[in-house]
Design an enzyme around this catalytic site. Structure first.
Site, PDB file in Angstrom:
ATOM      1  CG  ASN A  61     -60.750 -11.315  19.992  1.00 29.66           C
ATOM      2  OD1 ASN A  61     -60.726 -10.343  19.245  1.00 29.66           O
ATOM      3  ND2 ASN A  61     -61.415 -11.320  21.136  1.00 29.66           N
TER       4      ASN A  61
ATOM      5  NE  ARG B  65     -55.897  -0.341  16.033  1.00 23.91           N
ATOM      6  CZ  ARG B  65     -55.127  -1.248  15.421  1.00 23.91           C
ATOM      7  NH1 ARG B  65     -55.304  -1.475  14.128  1.00 23.91           N
ATOM      8  NH2 ARG B  65     -54.212  -1.928  16.083  1.00 23.91           N
TER       9      ARG B  65
ATOM     10  CG  HIS C 111     -50.568   3.672  20.827  1.00 23.78           C
ATOM     11  ND1 HIS C 111     -51.642   2.891  20.486  1.00 23.78           N
ATOM     12  CD2 HIS C 111     -49.477   2.898  20.670  1.00 23.78           C
ATOM     13  CE1 HIS C 111     -51.219   1.686  20.139  1.00 23.78           C
ATOM     14  NE2 HIS C 111     -49.914   1.665  20.240  1.00 23.78           N
TER      15      HIS C 111
ATOM     16  CE1 TYR D 228     -63.666  -1.933  20.936  1.00 23.71           C
ATOM     17  CE2 TYR D 228     -62.423  -0.330  19.664  1.00 23.71           C
ATOM     18  CZ  TYR D 228     -62.867  -1.618  19.853  1.00 23.71           C
ATOM     19  OH  TYR D 228     -62.518  -2.584  18.952  1.00 23.71           O
TER      20      TYR D 228
END
Length: 529
Positions: free
Chosen positions: A47, A368, A428, A461
């Site tokens: 990160n 992605r 998105h 996720y």
């Protein structure tokens, strides 16, 4: 306190740092297995790499350009940089302490992360054999002098710097050994003993520089500005522009230098005389650099008992047996809650559509998708089966640009129609539309999701998927894909679904207003990014 008061606001960059601190705090948690704690150290480091490549690099560029404009929090770029550096300086000691604690705990469990100096003669002999057979042929040693300039280092390059003493006349020189990221980060020389690759190279570097004695060596790693500035409106060929941007990313300004602890400053001075990094962005560590490499240790099968057992997502009715998913969708709307429920039905949805002889068209947005995407492979198969395939591949998905370019070219080669995003926006939206001929009519099947079309991240996720034949959703999906193909997104309004930036904000404000009017009965629960 009013809405214009700067104390009402969190600064975006400092807020992000607090998020990453919470990641590091998970590594302190003694209630989870040791390798899970090490995993959080790796995530924290990865990160931070991205934060420096994008956020810090952007602030440095603003400061260098003399821009002092501030947001609602009233912090200038320089003030933000100062606060970021202070926070990371403090956290460096915390990080080192956590790593040492985990390292000691792992040693009690039989997993030892050792320096070469801690090994016995037999272990050093094994390590030397490994060096000769696997490292010596592929690493690149360079003596830096008038005829051998300091080499270019790509973003996140990893190397060791050395101070050499000539065996002929005693003169001192500096050298470098570049370490390929394709090499293993840690080497297991015998069961449970792991040695970092830079320590191995440093230990046996005298065999690379035959005329010199090794006086000292230190590992170092650089981070470059990786934030691409793409002027979309001026681009004749957006693909070419993006490809050039990816090449430029490797040559961006060096914004951070990480160095192993050194006995003196001579090697740091040598490195930075060539890199010229601001001294406030130089971090010296007493732990291994390149924390993302710790994933190798986390994934060691012999120590799987030091991780949390993997969770197997469930496939629940009506999808639990070998059902035909398009037919099932005709009878039921299906809501999936990932990662607790499997992502397989979504993959099955696209794969079934690709094979179904009555399916005429598949349209999808791809943000992605991952390296080995079964969904994109199904789209390629569908295009090769002469189905009409339209895919919006978002090339501005940060750090996935190269992967997305690869898939875009593969789709085009198969005959699919590929849209490369929308100027000025990132798409998105996660939406797929399948159109099938059923008798004498057309039937639409829609998938909507909060998460990417990526089976790997769908195991990590939390996201919601909806598989539906709802005609209102289908009508809006068709309209959306037409607007993406024609570039009319800014003027498009959907009837049932909502799109940003033209509809969502207005609707949310309207819903908030309704709850305000409800007084004490009003209630708002929101989860948003």
């Amino acid at each position: 306190m009013t809405i214009n008061d700067s104390k009402m606001y969190f600064n975006r960059e400092l807020s992000w740092l607090k998020f990453n601190t919470r990641v590091l705090n998970e590594a302190k948690n003694t209630n989870i297995p040791l390798l899970e704690r090490l995993k959080f150290v790796a995530i924290y480091g990865t990160n931070l790499d991205e934060f420096y490549m994008i956020r810090v690099a952007g602030l440095k560029r603003l400061y260098a350009s003399g821009i002092t404009e501030v947001g609602a929090d009233k912090l200038t770029p320089l003030q933000q940089l100062k606060s970021i550096r202070e926070q990371l300086d403090k956290e460096k000691n915390v990080l080192e302490g956590i790593f040492k604690e985990i390292q000691d705990g792992l040693a009690k469990e039989g997993m030892h992360i050792k320096r070469v100096s801690q090994l016995n003669d037999e272990q050093k002999k094994q390590l030397h054999e490994y060096f000769i057979n696997y490292l010596y042929p592929v690493i690149v040693p360079v003596v830096v002098d008038a005829t051998h300039p300091f080499p270019h280092l790509n973003n996140l390059s990893f190397a060791i710097a050395l101070q050499l003493k000539s065996l002929h006349n005693g003169s001192l020189k500096f050298a470098m050994v570049r370490i390929s990221r394709l090499l293993s980060r840690f080497v297991e020389i015998e069961s449970g003993i792991f040695v970092a690759i830079e320590d191995i190279v440093g230990e046996f570097a005298s065999e690379l520089f035959g005329d010199y004695e090794i006086m000292n060596y230190v590992p170092f790693r650089i981070t470059r500005n990786a934030d691409m500035e793409i002027e979309e409106e001026e681009a004749d060929d957006f693909i070419e522009l993006m490809s050039e941007g990816l090449k430029t990313r490797r040559k961006g300004e060096v914004v951070r230098l990480e160095v192993g602890t050194d006995k003196d400053t001579s090697l740091l001075d040598f490195i930075n005389s060539h890199l010229k990094v601001d001294s406030k962005d130089i971090y010296m560590y007493r732990i291994p650099l390149n924390l993302s490499g710790l994933w190798e240790l986390v994934g060691s099968k012999a120590y799987a008992h030091l991780t949390i057992p993997p969770f197997n997502p469930k496939t629940l009715p009506p999808l639990h047996s070998n059902v035909e998913i398009l037919s099932t969708m005709e009878n039921h709307d299906i809501v999936l809650f990932h990662p607790y429920e499997s992502f397989d039905p979504v993959v099955n949805f696209i794969q079934s559509a690709a094979k179904d002889p009555d399916v005429l068209s598949i349209r999808m947005t791809l943000y992605r998708v991952g390296k080995n995407s079964p969904i994109v492979k199904a789209l390629i198969q569908a295009a090769e089966n002469n189905k009409q395939v339209t895919a919006l591949v978002e090339l501005k998905a940060r750090f996935d640009e190269e992967n997305n370019l690869h898939w875009a070219h593969s789709l085009e080669s198969a005959g699919a129609h590929v849209i490369y995003g929308v100027p000025g926006l990132k798409v998105h939206a996660k939406i797929a539309l399948v159109i099938k001929k059923v008798g004498n009519t057309l039937k639409e099947y829609v998938h909507l999701s909060t998460g990417n079309y990526n089976p790997s991240t769908a195991k990590i996720y939390t996201d919601i998927s909806l598989l539906t034949c709802n005609s209102a959703f289908a009508k809006d999906a068709i309209k959306l894909f037409h607007s993406l193909s024609t570039g009319s997104c800014y003027r498009t309004k959907l009837d049932c679904l909502m799109i940003a930036p033209t509809q969502i904000k207005t609707k949310i404000l309207e819903l908030i207003e309704n709850e305000i009017k409800a007084g004490t009965e009003g209630r708002i629960i929101m989860k948003c990014n």
